[in-house]
Design an enzyme around this catalytic site. Structure first.
Site, PDB file in Angstrom:
ATOM      1  N   HIS A 142     -11.365   4.546  32.020  1.00  0.00           N
ATOM      2  CA  HIS A 142     -11.699   5.964  32.200  1.00  0.00           C
ATOM      3  C   HIS A 142     -10.597   6.655  33.005  1.00  0.00           C
ATOM      4  CE1 HIS A 142     -14.515   9.380  33.215  1.00  0.00           C
ATOM      5  NE2 HIS A 142     -13.733   9.408  34.285  1.00  0.00           N
ATOM      6  N   GLU A 143     -10.179   6.033  34.101  1.00  0.00           N
ATOM      7  CA  GLU A 143      -9.122   6.626  34.932  1.00  0.00           C
ATOM      8  C   GLU A 143      -7.778   6.616  34.199  1.00  0.00           C
ATOM      9  OE1 GLU A 143     -10.091   8.200  37.375  1.00  0.00           O
ATOM     10  OE2 GLU A 143     -12.096   7.329  37.501  1.00  0.00           O
ATOM     11  N   HIS A 146      -7.608   9.617  32.059  1.00  0.00           N
ATOM     12  CA  HIS A 146      -7.217  10.826  32.799  1.00  0.00           C
ATOM     13  C   HIS A 146      -5.691  10.921  32.872  1.00  0.00           C
ATOM     14  CE1 HIS A 146     -11.020  12.421  33.995  1.00  0.00           C
ATOM     15  NE2 HIS A 146     -11.377  11.399  34.734  1.00  0.00           N
ATOM     16  N   GLU A 216     -14.170  15.006  32.073  1.00  0.00           N
ATOM     17  CA  GLU A 216     -14.927  13.767  32.250  1.00  0.00           C
ATOM     18  C   GLU A 216     -15.435  13.242  30.912  1.00  0.00           C
ATOM     19  OE1 GLU A 216     -15.036  11.970  34.915  1.00  0.00           O
ATOM     20  OE2 GLU A 216     -13.863  13.487  35.978  1.00  0.00           O
TER      21      GLU A 216
END
Length: 300
Positions: A142-143, A146, A216
């Site tokens: 997930h990071e 980003h 997100e």
């Protein structure tokens, strides 16, 4: 290890993010025009804006790490974290980010950095102790998403003039926005700047919160594309969110200013999702379940 093709973009989500950024650009253009009219100095505004942008570009990531107490670690100190991050970086076709650790039991993670070459993924001790290896990989993916989407700096720059507007409003509240003894053109100009700044701050507040929620969703989707395990991402979100509810609010508020960057907000908005930096857990889980159904259908 071959990089994964960054496929399957959510067109609706991309359009929403683009439209939100467009509205922010129009809003800030009006704000700058009003400031230019009030100050009478275009070059001063350009110089100040350029200075703020450069400061954000070179210093913001360091300030983020400093404000959260995140400590950079080496591959010798945290071999397992570096192994997972390195593998995900290869899959995402990115340079391997640095890794930082926060010595807190609050489970969370965030990514920062002005570019993929200068990115850092930070995790808390609480997160590494709470999650199973596959769940931790999903959070780190997930990071990594980003970083792939470069949305950390997009959000930072998008909030730049909103911060300026908020500062002007605060100064105006303290000084009476120049309306006390000053009459005529100067007093009127000060009042106009105050009112426009207040409007810019209020409108940008909601637009930035929307942008934060969209990023997100996009990072959740990116995590699934990298790992292929939506169930692990769902499980990680439920564990982190459930643990957060049992931690005293006083402990959570220590990093409240970083809410928009964490994978799960440490202090949730109580007035509804429109005020929140993150989508609700229910909405995030529903999107992940929909992705899992799509993947199962494609694989059958």
């Amino acid at each position: 290890m071959a990089a994964k093709r960054w496929y399957g973009r959510d067109t609706q989500l991309t359009v929403r993010m683009g439209f939100t950024l467009f509205l922010l650009a129009v809003l800030y253009a009006v704000f700058l025009a009003v400031l230019w009219r009030a100050t009478g100095s275009f070059f001063l505004l350009v110089f100040a804006a350029a200075g703020m942008v450069l400061f954000q570009y070179f210093v913001s990531d360091k300030l983020v790490l400093l404000s959260t107490g995140a400590r950079p670690v080496t591959a010798q100190q945290e071999p397992e974290l570096y192994r997972i991050v390195g593998r995900l970086a290869q899959l995402a076709d990115l340079p391997t980010p640095g890794v930082a650790v926060m010595d807190t039991g609050v489970p969370n993670a965030f990514a920062t950095g002005r570019s993929p070459k200068h990115a850092v993924i930070a995790v808390t001790r609480g997160l590494t102790q709470l999650l199973e290896p596959q769940e931790l990989e999903s959070v780190l993916a997930h990071e990594m998403s980003h970083i792939k989407n470069r949305d950390m700096m997009v959000l930072t720059y998008a909030s730049l003039f909103a911060s300026v507007a908020a500062f002007i409003v605060q100064i105006g509240m303290w000084t009476g926005f120049g309306m006390g003894d000053r009459r005529g053109r100067d007093g009127n100009s000060a009042a106009v700047v105050f009112l426009v700044s207040a409007a810019v701050w209020a409108i940008s507040f909601f637009l930035l919160r929307a942008l934060s929620r969209y990023r997100e969703y996009a990072a959740d989707r990116g995590s699934v594309l990298l790992t292929g395990t939506p169930a692990a991402m769902r499980s990680a979100l439920m564990k982190v969110s459930g643990t957060m509810q049992r931690i005293p609010t006083s402990d959570l508020r220590t990093s409240q200013s970083m809410n928009a960057f964490f994978i799960v907000p440490q202090v949730k908005a109580t007035a509804g999702e429109i005020f929140a930096t993150h989508p609700s857990l229910e909405h995030r889980l529903a999107r992940l379940e929909a992705m899992e159904r799509e993947m199962n259908k494609a694989g059958s």
